[in-house]
Scaffold this active site. Structure first.
Site, PDB file in Angstrom:
ATOM      1  N   GLY A 159      -1.248   7.672   0.681  1.00  0.00           N
ATOM      2  CA  GLY A 159      -1.584   7.686   2.098  1.00  0.00           C
ATOM      3  C   GLY A 159      -0.436   7.366   3.027  1.00  0.00           C
ATOM      4  O   GLY A 159       0.705   7.812   2.836  1.00  0.00           O
ATOM      5  N   GLY A 195       1.179   4.623   3.562  1.00  0.00           N
ATOM      6  CA  GLY A 195       2.276   3.852   2.989  1.00  0.00           C
ATOM      7  C   GLY A 195       3.285   4.716   2.275  1.00  0.00           C
ATOM      8  O   GLY A 195       4.501   4.564   2.458  1.00  0.00           O
ATOM      9  N   GLY A 233       0.829  -1.203   0.000  1.00  0.00           N
ATOM     10  CA  GLY A 233       0.000   0.000   0.000  1.00  0.00           C
ATOM     11  C   GLY A 233       0.854   1.240   0.000  1.00  0.00           C
ATOM     12  O   GLY A 233       0.501   2.256   0.611  1.00  0.00           O
ATOM     13  N   TYR A 284     -14.306  -5.058   8.895  1.00  0.00           N
ATOM     14  CA  TYR A 284     -13.055  -4.314   9.013  1.00  0.00           C
ATOM     15  C   TYR A 284     -12.479  -4.465  10.416  1.00  0.00           C
ATOM     16  O   TYR A 284     -11.288  -4.747  10.590  1.00  0.00           O
ATOM     17  CB  TYR A 284     -13.288  -2.838   8.691  1.00  0.00           C
ATOM     18  CG  TYR A 284     -12.041  -2.003   8.782  1.00  0.00           C
ATOM     19  CD1 TYR A 284     -11.075  -2.065   7.787  1.00  0.00           C
ATOM     20  CD2 TYR A 284     -11.823  -1.166   9.870  1.00  0.00           C
ATOM     21  CE1 TYR A 284      -9.912  -1.306   7.866  1.00  0.00           C
ATOM     22  CE2 TYR A 284     -10.666  -0.410   9.963  1.00  0.00           C
ATOM     23  CZ  TYR A 284      -9.719  -0.483   8.957  1.00  0.00           C
ATOM     24  OH  TYR A 284      -8.562   0.247   9.053  1.00  0.00           O
ATOM     25  N   SER A 293      -5.841  -1.086  13.718  1.00  0.00           N
ATOM     26  CA  SER A 293      -6.719   0.068  13.893  1.00  0.00           C
ATOM     27  C   SER A 293      -7.340   0.016  15.278  1.00  0.00           C
ATOM     28  O   SER A 293      -7.547  -1.075  15.842  1.00  0.00           O
ATOM     29  CB  SER A 293      -7.837   0.048  12.839  1.00  0.00           C
ATOM     30  OG  SER A 293      -8.886   0.931  13.178  1.00  0.00           O
TER      31      SER A 293
END
Length: 297
Positions: free
Chosen positions: A20, A22, A16, A170, A145
């Protein structure tokens, strides 16, 4: 990896990495001298990131690997391509992730949020673990998260076939990231490779919700403009990833959950060792590897 904080001569792979968190992490690692392997789905974005990274890391190199992390074949091909080119890996940053409103299955027949957010880092780390051990001291950083605190795994419906919610899927995938990190750290004990999970906080400027519905993307956009105390900008959100990946003070820290740049407490559910071992074994079955990883020390 040197103890001074310089990453000259080290190799980092960031999934990723084309946008963002990454991309921000990749820039910080390049600025410290690391050579970068950036993984993403879009060639144009990959080329743009390489152009940005070029020259930041002195004598180091930067490469882009196009891969679809929803496909186990693509993950294995990514690892094979990297191993063909390089004989070391000092830092693996499992950053790529997605959230979706509707339930979808991958080409492997697995619910896509679970497949991309959890099984892809599980399999990629498996495929590259020997390089990490050979390169020790080395680090594995997996992005979780704070939403993992609202989740528990339902092993009778792990893939949401009977009761699906995008937010729930998620959160469960992020809890699985923490379980994976804690179990990996135990299995790598004594190898010189440390493994930690990272919570970057709520960073609305990432492309995490790129595949959410238009309604939810608009809601997120409006939500992100509010002066929320828990909201992070991109640079702040990436700081914990960067510290976990490169800071000398985290060289010997392993099996921990990090937020706001420091070791923090993960959820009570994440401390369930039986569930941790179970999701490890179940994940091995999903990706077709032995749960007893052959880790040479």
């Amino acid at each position: 990896m040197t103890s001074s904080g310089s990453l000259d001569g080290t190799v980092a792979l960031v999934t990723g990495g084309t946008s963002g968190l990454g991309a921000e992490t990749a820039r910080a690692l390049a600025d410290r001298g690391a050579s970068l392997a950036i993984v993403g789905r879009d060639r144009k974005r990959g080329d743009d990131v390489l152009a940005d990274l070029d020259g930041r890391n002195g004598d180091g190199w930067c490469e882009f690997y196009r891969a679809d992390l929803s496909s186990q074949e693509s993950v294995r091909r990514l690892a094979d391509r990297f191993r063909e080119r390089h004989d070391r890996l000092d830092v693996l940053v499992n950053n790529a992730g997605v959230t979706r409103d509707d339930r979808r299955e991958t080409v492997d027949g697995i619910e896509s949020t679970f497949a991309i957010n959890h099984l892809a880092p599980y399999l990629l780390t498996h495929e590259l673990v020997d390089l990490l051990v050979e390169s020790a001291p080395a680090r594995v950083v997996t992005v979780s998260s704070g939403l993992h605190t609202r989740a528990e795994l339902d092993f009778s419906d792990l893939l949401g076939e009977h009761d699906y919610s995008g937010l729930q899927a998620y959160g469960r995938s992020k809890l699985a990231n923490v379980y994976f990190t804690y179990e990996l750290a135990d299995r790598l004990h004594g190898s010189g490779v440390v493994a930690n999970a990272v919570d970057p906080g709520f960073v609305p400027s990432t492309s995490l919700a790129r595949e959410a519905s238009l309604r939810n993307r608009l809601l997120l956009g409006a939500f992100s403009k509010l002066p929320l105390p828990f909201k992070n900008d991109l640079q702040t959100g990436a700081e914990t990833l960067i510290r976990a990946a490169a800071a000398p003070e985290f060289a010997d820290v392993t099996g921990q959950y990090l937020e706001d740049g420091e070791v923090s407490a993960s959820s009570e559910a994440s401390l369930d060792e039986e569930a941790r071992r179970r999701i490890w074994d179940v994940s091995a079955g999903f990706v077709g590897v032995s749960p007893d990883w052959d880790i040479e020390r």
